[in-house]
Scaffold this motif. Structure first.
Motif, PDB file in Angstrom:
ATOM      1  N   TYR A 392       0.834  -1.189   0.000  1.00 15.48           N
ATOM      2  CA  TYR A 392       0.000   0.000   0.000  1.00 15.48           C
ATOM      3  C   TYR A 392       0.879   1.253   0.000  1.00 15.48           C
ATOM      4  N   GLU A 393       0.341   2.355  -0.472  1.00 18.24           N
ATOM      5  CA  GLU A 393       1.085   3.611  -0.517  1.00 18.24           C
ATOM      6  C   GLU A 393       1.268   4.148   0.899  1.00 18.24           C
ATOM      7  N   GLU A 394       2.493   4.595   1.182  1.00 17.60           N
ATOM      8  CA  GLU A 394       2.808   5.127   2.504  1.00 17.60           C
ATOM      9  C   GLU A 394       3.364   6.531   2.360  1.00 17.60           C
ATOM     10  N   ASP A 395       3.197   7.314   3.429  1.00 16.78           N
ATOM     11  CA  ASP A 395       3.704   8.681   3.505  1.00 16.78           C
ATOM     12  C   ASP A 395       3.181   9.531   2.349  1.00 16.78           C
ATOM     13  N   VAL A 396       1.903   9.357   2.026  1.00 23.32           N
ATOM     14  CA  VAL A 396       1.266  10.170   0.982  1.00 23.32           C
ATOM     15  C   VAL A 396       0.361  11.171   1.688  1.00 23.32           C
ATOM     16  N   TYR A 397       0.656  12.474   1.551  1.00 24.38           N
ATOM     17  CA  TYR A 397      -0.082  13.524   2.232  1.00 24.38           C
ATOM     18  C   TYR A 397      -0.859  14.344   1.194  1.00 24.38           C
ATOM     19  N   ILE A 398      -2.067  14.744   1.567  1.00 21.67           N
ATOM     20  CA  ILE A 398      -2.939  15.492   0.660  1.00 21.67           C
ATOM     21  C   ILE A 398      -3.213  16.871   1.236  1.00 21.67           C
ATOM     22  N   ASN A 399      -3.587  17.794   0.359  1.00 22.47           N
ATOM     23  CA  ASN A 399      -4.046  19.134   0.745  1.00 22.47           C
ATOM     24  C   ASN A 399      -3.053  19.858   1.659  1.00 22.47           C
ATOM     25  N   ASN A 400      -1.773  19.785   1.303  1.00 21.65           N
ATOM     26  CA  ASN A 400      -0.715  20.527   2.001  1.00 21.65           C
ATOM     27  C   ASN A 400      -0.453  20.029   3.420  1.00 21.65           C
TER      28      ASN A 400
END
Length: 621
Positions: A392-400
């Motif tokens: 799974y995708e890790e350390d993915v941050y959204i909206n700043n």
């Protein structure tokens, strides 16, 4: 110290008082001073010493607690009689004197009853009441038969302090001779039995000689001083060294070097690790213990002990070849037995393909990569082990955002830790969001009363505020709904337009002229209308039940909110009391004890602190 004045005891003072009927004259201060001067002069040798009643001088340097006689001795002058042996001590018995047992058989047997003797047995040393014999049918007084011997006349034994506590007092050493004679008889019987066996079988003599010769072969079986005795083996516990050798703790004087145990005189680690172990004289006891063939020797010693416990007579030092052959045979049979058991299990259950696994080095992913770490955990040399990632995708941050959703917890709500926002998928504004409190509902436009009520009540997340629950209707509305449902059940519903009551006769008259398809459709429409009515009634009942439940739930919620507020207040008060000094805490004597309600129990369970909760640190913030 002996005073020259007479010390009259209490009894003599009382006698003089009764005789003269006057108070005894107390020694004046002048008399006491004269007695003190005389005592000092006697000590200095300027005055003659005091004389006791027997005419002997008394040493003036004797302490007063020795020279002063007790009051019950009735002494009228200076004396040391109480320190000398008394008359009652002279009357004490000797060491060999003790009570005699039994009867005195040295005197001739009496055949005639004597006056004053026991009427039962005829002995002169006791009366009939104290007789220990069985009561006779005709006593010795009348029959004059079997008159018993007289007992010994016991001496009056007066023992001293040690004599009263002597555990061997009255013991006759001649009694020990009987025990010695008994053991001698047993030994004689053994010798005779052994001689008889040797006569019957002469081959046993050689075996017994060999057993006697083998007694000195095993030194471990001899009880030596400094050995720990075990049921199976003697193991020495001494750890001595030759005095000429250097002590272990002197090899390296650095306090951070290898640990030295003074109790067992052992140093297991190497005191000089920077040096080559082959060049050093002492490289630690672990190095000596586990180097070379010492492990094989230890295993052989252990095998010898186990074999000795099972009844196999074998020794490591006396018979090393025999021990090695036995050990090899044992290991061979053990491996054969394991293989047989393994094959039987595989034949019965199968699964041989699962045993063909790769080596452990490949299974555990071992590598030869060298990495050095500091004491703080930082890498000094080498490359750190790579982190195994999931699919799974890790350390993915959204909206700043710089943190993920769920990294912040406050007042029962989740949020982002970077901006403390409680709204999911919101845009991050950083520290400005923390200062503005974007996650909390604004309270600027609220009145003071509403703000206080909101603080007491449990806070709701903004996600849940987007869809507020419908307000509960008042009790009057519930009553009107119930009345409407009753009316709808009793009265028939109005027909729809086009099928009203005025046109019912026309419809009846036209029904004959209408075709069969239209009649069938009309019947189906009537059935569907009935079904709709029934469904409407059911829906109305369901709504009534929901409204009742919501009103009850709201009342329970109000009670729970009050209980939660009271629980928070009690926790705050308890924390304040704990912070206070023990001497300043108020008393609790007027505390009313009663059973808690269900709401109070629920509030306590919701507000209690769980130390094992991983989110406890976030809740405290």
């Amino acid at each position: 110290m002996v005073s020259s004045g007479s010390r009259l005891p209490l009894s003599m003072l009382l006698q003089t008082k009764e005789a003269t009927d006057e108070e005894p004259r107390k020694a004046s201060r002048e008399d006491w001073r004269k007695a003190k001067e005389l005592e000092e002069a006697r000590k200095a040798g300027n005055a003659p010493a005091a004389v006791d009643e027997e005419g002997r001088d008394i040493n003036p340097h004797i302490p007063q607690y020795i020279s002063a006689a007790p009051w019950y001795y009735n002494t009228a002058g200076p004396t040391l009689k109480h320190q000398r042996p008394q008359d009652d001590e002279k009357q004490r018995s000797g060491v060999d004197e003790w009570y005699k047992r039994g009867v005195d058989t040295s005197k001739p047997l009496v055949t005639k009853y004597r006056k004053g003797a026991c009427e039962n047995c005829g002995a002169m040393t006791h009366k009939r009441v104290d007789c220990m014999e069985r009561p006779r049918k005709v006593g010795a007084k009348f029959s004059a038969k079997q008159i018993a011997h007289d007992e010994f006349i016991q001496p009056n034994i007066v023992s001293d302090y040690d004599g009263k506590r002597d555990r061997w007092a009255g013991y006759d050493p001649a009694n020990h001779r009987e025990i010695v004679e008994e053991y001698l008889k047993i030994e004689q019987a053994k010798r005779e039995l052994r001689a008889q066996k040797l006569k019957e079988n002469p081959d046993l003599a050689e075996e017994e000689d060999e057993e006697e010769g083998d007694e000195d072969r095993y030194v471990d079986e001899v009880d030596m001083p400094g050995t720990k005795v075990d049921s199976k083996q003697r193991i020495t516990v001494r750890n001595l060294r030759i005095r000429e050798d250097t002590a272990k703790y002197l090899r390296n004087l650095d306090p951070n070097s290898a640990y030295y145990d003074p109790k067992t005189r052992s140093m297991r680690d190497n005191p000089t690790p920077q040096m080559n172990p082959e060049e050093t004289e002492f490289a630690g006891e672990n190095f000596v213990r586990y180097s070379g063939d010492i492990q094989k020797h230890a295993q052989a010693q252990l095998f010898a002990w186990e074999a000795y416990g099972k009844g196999v007579d074998v020794h490591v030092l006396a018979e090393p070849t025999k021990l090695e052959l036995l050990q090899k045979e044992y290991e061979k049979k053990k491996s054969q037995f394991k293989d047989e058991v393994k094959n039987k299990v595989l034949e019965q259950y199968g699964g041989e393909e699962h045993l063909a696994v790769p080596p452990k080095a490949l299974l555990l992913a071992q590598t030869e990569n060298y990495v050095e770490y500091s004491r703080y955990g930082k890498i000094i040399k080498g490359q750190d082990k790579p982190i195994i990632r999931s699919r799974y995708e890790e350390d993915v941050y959204i909206n700043n955002h710089t943190t993920v959703w769920g990294s912040y917890w406050s007042n029962g709500c989740w949020g982002y830790k970077c901006c403390e926002s409680m709204i999911k998928n919101s845009y991050c504004v950083g520290e400005n969001g923390k200062a503005a409190g974007t996650g909390n509902p604004s309270t600027e436009t609220e009145t003071s009363g509403e703000a206080a009520a909101e603080n007491d009540a449990p806070k709701i997340c903004p996600e849940n505020q987007a869809k507020p629950p419908p307000p509960a209707p008042p009790a009057d509305a519930l009553i009107s709904v119930e009345k409407q449902s009753q009316q709808s059940a009793t009265h028939a519903p109005l027909p729809p337009e086009g099928t009203g009551g005025d046109n019912s006769s026309d419809s009846k008259s036209d029904s004959n002229s209408e075709p069969e398809d239209t009649k069938r459709d009309r019947k189906e429409s009537k059935k569907s209308k009935k079904k709709r009515k029934k469904e409407k009634k059911r829906q109305q009942r369901r709504e009534e039940k929901k409204l009742r439940k919501k009103s009850e739930g709201k009342a329970e919620k109000d009670k729970l909110q009050l209980a939660l507020a009271a629980e928070e207040q009690s926790q705050r008060r308890a924390a304040e009391l704990l912070r206070q000094d023990e001497r300043k805490r108020p008393y609790n004597s007027m505390y009313d004890v009663k059973a808690p309600t269900e709401e109070e129990i629920e509030a306590y369970m919701m507000k209690r602190r769980r130390e094992e909760d991983p989110m406890l640190a976030f809740m405290d913030k």
